[in-house]
Design a protein around this motif. Sequence first.
Motif, PDB file in Angstrom:
ATOM      1  N   GLN A   1       0.813  -1.218   0.000  1.00  8.29           N
ATOM      2  CA  GLN A   1       0.000   0.000   0.000  1.00  8.29           C
ATOM      3  C   GLN A   1       0.847   1.268   0.000  1.00  8.29           C
ATOM      4  O   GLN A   1       0.306   2.370  -0.063  1.00  8.29           O
ATOM      5  N   CYS A   2       2.161   1.122   0.086  1.00  6.59           N
ATOM      6  CA  CYS A   2       3.045   2.284   0.192  1.00  6.59           C
ATOM      7  C   CYS A   2       3.403   2.841  -1.177  1.00  6.59           C
ATOM      8  O   CYS A   2       3.485   2.107  -2.168  1.00  6.59           O
ATOM      9  N   GLN A   3       3.647   4.124  -1.201  1.00  2.38           N
ATOM     10  CA  GLN A   3       4.075   4.789  -2.425  1.00  2.38           C
ATOM     11  C   GLN A   3       5.078   5.877  -2.082  1.00  2.38           C
ATOM     12  O   GLN A   3       5.385   6.122  -0.903  1.00  2.38           O
ATOM     13  N   GLU A   4       5.605   6.529  -3.095  1.00  2.00           N
ATOM     14  CA  GLU A   4       6.630   7.547  -2.895  1.00  2.00           C
ATOM     15  C   GLU A   4       6.144   8.637  -1.939  1.00  2.00           C
ATOM     16  O   GLU A   4       5.028   9.144  -2.061  1.00  2.00           O
ATOM     17  N   GLY A   5       6.999   8.981  -0.998  1.00  2.00           N
ATOM     18  CA  GLY A   5       6.685  10.044  -0.055  1.00  2.00           C
ATOM     19  C   GLY A   5       6.008   9.573   1.216  1.00  2.00           C
ATOM     20  O   GLY A   5       5.751  10.373   2.112  1.00  2.00           O
ATOM     21  N   ASP A   6       5.734   8.278   1.318  1.00  2.00           N
ATOM     22  CA  ASP A   6       5.089   7.751   2.525  1.00  2.00           C
ATOM     23  C   ASP A   6       6.110   7.509   3.626  1.00  2.00           C
ATOM     24  O   ASP A   6       7.328   7.418   3.390  1.00  2.00           O
ATOM     25  N   LEU A   7       5.583   7.361   4.834  1.00  2.00           N
ATOM     26  CA  LEU A   7       6.383   6.984   5.988  1.00  2.00           C
ATOM     27  C   LEU A   7       5.550   5.977   6.783  1.00  2.00           C
ATOM     28  O   LEU A   7       4.408   6.262   7.136  1.00  2.00           O
ATOM     29  N   LEU A   8       6.094   4.798   7.017  1.00  2.00           N
ATOM     30  CA  LEU A   8       5.359   3.727   7.668  1.00  2.00           C
ATOM     31  C   LEU A   8       5.329   3.949   9.180  1.00  2.00           C
ATOM     32  O   LEU A   8       6.377   4.177   9.797  1.00  2.00           O
ATOM     33  N   VAL A   9       4.130   3.878   9.774  1.00  2.00           N
ATOM     34  CA  VAL A   9       3.959   4.091  11.209  1.00  2.00           C
ATOM     35  C   VAL A   9       3.293   2.837  11.778  1.00  2.00           C
ATOM     36  O   VAL A   9       2.157   2.518  11.429  1.00  2.00           O
TER      37      VAL A   9
ATOM     38  N   PHE B   1      11.366  -5.602  12.286  1.00  2.00           N
ATOM     39  CA  PHE B   1      11.746  -4.970  11.017  1.00  2.00           C
ATOM     40  C   PHE B   1      13.255  -5.010  10.880  1.00  2.00           C
ATOM     41  O   PHE B   1      13.987  -4.720  11.830  1.00  2.00           O
ATOM     42  N   GLY B   2      13.716  -5.386   9.658  1.00  2.00           N
ATOM     43  CA  GLY B   2      15.144  -5.406   9.388  1.00  2.00           C
ATOM     44  C   GLY B   2      15.461  -4.962   7.975  1.00  2.00           C
ATOM     45  O   GLY B   2      14.646  -4.306   7.302  1.00  2.00           O
ATOM     46  N   ASP B   3      16.646  -5.355   7.507  1.00  2.00           N
ATOM     47  CA  ASP B   3      17.134  -4.801   6.245  1.00  2.00           C
ATOM     48  C   ASP B   3      16.333  -5.258   5.027  1.00  2.00           C
ATOM     49  O   ASP B   3      16.235  -4.525   4.041  1.00  2.00           O
TER      50      ASP B   3
ATOM     51  N   LEU C   1      10.838  -1.358   1.092  1.00  2.59           N
ATOM     52  CA  LEU C   1      10.247  -0.030   1.257  1.00  2.59           C
ATOM     53  C   LEU C   1      11.057   1.040   0.524  1.00  2.59           C
ATOM     54  O   LEU C   1      10.487   1.936  -0.113  1.00  2.59           O
ATOM     55  N   LYS C   2      12.367   0.945   0.619  1.00  2.86           N
ATOM     56  CA  LYS C   2      13.201   1.956  -0.046  1.00  2.86           C
ATOM     57  C   LYS C   2      13.020   1.903  -1.554  1.00  2.86           C
ATOM     58  O   LYS C   2      13.024   2.942  -2.230  1.00  2.86           O
ATOM     59  N   THR C   3      12.838   0.712  -2.089  1.00 11.18           N
ATOM     60  CA  THR C   3      12.597   0.573  -3.519  1.00 11.18           C
ATOM     61  C   THR C   3      11.321   1.294  -3.937  1.00 11.18           C
ATOM     62  O   THR C   3      11.225   1.830  -5.057  1.00 11.18           O
ATOM     63  N   ARG C   4      10.350   1.340  -3.036  1.00 12.08           N
ATOM     64  CA  ARG C   4       9.085   2.035  -3.310  1.00 12.08           C
ATOM     65  C   ARG C   4       9.145   3.508  -2.919  1.00 12.08           C
ATOM     66  O   ARG C   4       8.146   4.205  -2.914  1.00 12.08           O
ATOM     67  N   LYS C   5      10.344   3.984  -2.550  1.00 11.80           N
ATOM     68  CA  LYS C   5      10.610   5.382  -2.205  1.00 11.80           C
ATOM     69  C   LYS C   5       9.861   5.818  -0.938  1.00 11.80           C
ATOM     70  O   LYS C   5       9.469   6.975  -0.798  1.00 11.80           O
ATOM     71  N   VAL C   6       9.684   4.851  -0.036  1.00 13.93           N
ATOM     72  CA  VAL C   6       9.167   5.172   1.293  1.00 13.93           C
ATOM     73  C   VAL C   6      10.296   5.828   2.079  1.00 13.93           C
ATOM     74  O   VAL C   6      11.461   5.424   1.986  1.00 13.93           O
ATOM     75  N   ARG C   7       9.968   6.831   2.880  1.00 13.85           N
ATOM     76  CA  ARG C   7      10.994   7.684   3.464  1.00 13.85           C
ATOM     77  C   ARG C   7      11.495   7.233   4.829  1.00 13.85           C
ATOM     78  O   ARG C   7      12.493   7.775   5.318  1.00 13.85           O
TER      79      ARG C   7
ATOM     80  N   ALA D   1      23.678   1.624   7.111  1.00 17.01           N
ATOM     81  CA  ALA D   1      24.508   1.605   5.899  1.00 17.01           C
ATOM     82  C   ALA D   1      23.689   1.873   4.651  1.00 17.01           C
ATOM     83  O   ALA D   1      24.173   2.524   3.713  1.00 17.01           O
ATOM     84  N   MET D   2      22.445   1.395   4.637  1.00 19.32           N
ATOM     85  CA  MET D   2      21.602   1.599   3.457  1.00 19.32           C
ATOM     86  C   MET D   2      20.828   2.907   3.529  1.00 19.32           C
ATOM     87  O   MET D   2      20.062   3.223   2.632  1.00 19.32           O
ATOM     88  N   ASP D   3      21.058   3.655   4.598  1.00 15.94           N
ATOM     89  CA  ASP D   3      20.466   4.986   4.754  1.00 15.94           C
ATOM     90  C   ASP D   3      18.942   4.932   4.731  1.00 15.94           C
ATOM     91  O   ASP D   3      18.284   5.734   4.063  1.00 15.94           O
ATOM     92  N   PHE D   4      18.394   3.971   5.497  1.00 14.65           N
ATOM     93  CA  PHE D   4      16.943   3.915   5.653  1.00 14.65           C
ATOM     94  C   PHE D   4      16.616   4.349   7.083  1.00 14.65           C
ATOM     95  O   PHE D   4      16.916   3.638   8.038  1.00 14.65           O
TER      96      PHE D   4
END
Length: 235
Positions: free
Chosen positions: A74-82, A94-96, A102-108, A124-127
């Motif tokens: 359900q996530c898209q670019e600009g989202d933040l999972l709460v 939650f892990g890498d 999520l990062k692939t879907r541009k979740v922030r 390291a992956m800057d998530f």
Amino acid sequence: MAGLVVTGTPRTPLDLVDTLAEYSVATVHEAQGRTGLLASAITPIQSGTRVAGSAVTVTVAPGDNTTIAVAVEQCQEGDLLVVTPRAPCDMGYFGDLLATSLKTRKVRGLVIDAGVRDVADLQAMDFPVWSRYVSAEGTTKGNLGDVNVPISIAGQIVHPGDAVLADDDGVVIVPCARVAGVLVAAQDREEKEEISRARYLAGEIALDVNNMRPMIEAAGIRYVDYSMWKERRIS
């Protein structure tokens, strides 16, 4: 009954979310009347990062991260999972691998009132992640929570699409309908602080910059010369 996934939820417009990220959590918290701040136990696993996004809300079963995987879709670019568990749990939800998805879907980023693991990899992956716990203990799968429904997390109610701002100082929630007004108030606050900062640099102190002298006088402050204070203590 758990297992509800609400699709097509409205989001805070990206331009407003991006502008919100120009301000600190402290500034926005003050600008909206000292509301919306998650409990201080929710802390970043990294430093020097500030992100803002639209909330995709998730409840999870204790010790089971199945619904996080459901929420990714359900996530898209600009989202933040709460994310919040239905009962307190410190396990590593939650892990890498989920972060990669999520990062692939541009979740922030992720805000979770539970545990995360693979911290070095996430850094390291800057998530960016803000969590209550860090724990290597993994979760099971097969029990559902809900996605994109209002949730209670760390002392605040978060609706899907609300703006979420997070930095080194914590996480603040801004209701979607209030974001534009809060941005105006945040800019006004920043401008006032710049004026105050110039006065501090010129040598003034908070008692005068903030006009505190009448307040402390009304509260009953007393100034006594040291010699008189010492004499009274001896006598």
